[in-house]
Design an enzyme around this catalytic site. Structure first.
Site, PDB file in Angstrom:
ATOM      1  CB  SER A 185      -0.820   0.166   1.489  1.00 38.24           C
ATOM      2  OG  SER A 185      -1.669   1.375   1.795  1.00 38.24           O
ATOM      3  CE1 TYR A 217      -4.589  -2.711   4.713  1.00 37.97           C
ATOM      4  CE2 TYR A 217      -3.647   0.050   3.856  1.00 37.97           C
ATOM      5  CZ  TYR A 217      -3.851  -1.646   3.868  1.00 37.97           C
ATOM      6  OH  TYR A 217      -3.691  -1.753   2.319  1.00 37.97           O
TER       7      TYR A 217
END
Length: 338
Positions: free
Chosen positions: A130, A155
């Site tokens: 990401s 995350y």
């Protein structure tokens, strides 16, 4: 290719599976179809895949990455040539509320993926990382050569951990692994918890939209077809050791192991206020805005340097933002019958 796509009922997984089937590959898709967002949307994506002309080359299994015995049996049974891991507990803000789900899916689950690939000699593992891994780094555009040791959300930390875990397996077992840092993906069948879907729903209902950081955040919004194109181009290109890798001055994106990291983005950065304006034009409606401060775990701006990916594959994003938003709005109106 005989490809495992994890997260096949998800946004990117659905689109990638459809593309792989159209290209003539066979695909097994898995997903736990959890209720992080509307399960019906996931079921409807799977129904779309089942209706494709190539559906005979697709099989879906309801399976959780954290199910070690189930994952081991799947790998042993199928003999995958390639694996694309897109399954994860997604969302930056949700990681502040329910961290346990990120540890289970993104760390334990990814460990099962690595073990399955190792034990069954999979030819190439691609896995979703990401843009959030860039964290406190403010150098723009984000380059895969940049340091990413300062994540600002759990995350992001789990995605950085995936990159490190894959490198260890690649180094120890010669397992070809490629990490893909996706940048703010949007488009038809997109997740309801992401800005474009949230904003569209609120605007059509006449409700205010929550605009964080007064709308001055910038994002490298990347249309789903461009993301899929990048993945498809990389899939057959299993990396080898980088002969120019210098351990005294290591390149963060390559290795003496068969491991690589790439950004997949639009290579442009757009202010959130401009993104909202494009959505208003596509809908023909004005948004009511609730201006709010920056949220914990968010970053000011993202912008992808895609030079490494372009040099290797010739990849270039081809979907302008306004065109991509218009396609999303067309899908939204049809799907929700408005």
């Amino acid at each position: 290719m005989h490809v495992l796509v994890t997260g096949a009922a998800g946004f990117i997984g659905y689109h990638l599976t459809a593309r792989l089937l159209a290209d003539g590959h066979s695909v097994v898709g898995i997903d736990n179809c959890n209720d992080y967002y509307d399960v019906q949307l996931k079921k409807d994506r799977l129904s779309q895949l089942a209706a494709l002309p190539q559906a005979g080359h697709f099989r879906f299994e309801a399976l959780d990455l954290a199910d070690g015995p189930g994952m081991a049996a799947l790998f042993a049974r199928e003999g995958f040539s390639h694996v694309v891991n897109l399954a994860a507990q997604a969302g930056v803000r949700y990681s502040l509320i329910n961290p346990e789900s990120y540890l289970s899916a993104n760390l334990v689950g990814f460990g099962h993926i690595l073990e399955g690939c190792r034990q069954n000699k999979v030819g190439h593992l691609l896995f979703a990382s990401s843009s959030s891994v860039y964290g406190l780094n403010t150098a723009q555009p984000y380059s895969v050569q940049h340091n990413v040791d300062h994540p600002v959300s759990l995350y992001a930390a789990t995605k950085k951990s995936n990159e490190l875990m894959a490198h260890a397996y690649s180094h120890l077992y010669g397992m070809p692994c490629t990490g893909l840092r996706f940048f703010t993906v949007y488009g038809p069948w997109g997740r309801p918890d992401m800005a474009l879907h949230l904003f569209t729903t609120a605007i059509v209902r006449g409700e205010p939209i929550k605009v964080f950081n007064q709308g001055h955040m910038r994002r490298d919004f990347t249309y789903i077809d461009d993301i899929v194109e990048g993945v498809v181009r990389l899939l057959p290109l299993a990396p080898g050791p980088d002969p120019s890798f210098d351990p005294a001055a290591p390149n963060a994106a390559t290795s003496s192991a068969p491991w690589r990291i790439y950004n997949i983005g639009n290579n442009q950065t757009v202010e959130l206020n401009d993104f909202i304006a494009a959505l208003e034009d596509a809908l023909g409606m004005k948004a009511r805005k609730e201006m709010l401060p920056m949220q914990p775990g968010d970053v000011q701006a993202t912008w992808a340097d895609i030079n490494d990916l372009t040099t290797l594959t010739g990849f270039a994003p081809s979907t302008p933002l306004r065109e991509g938003i218009a396609r999303f709005v067309d899908w939204y109106k049809e799907y929700y019958k408005i």
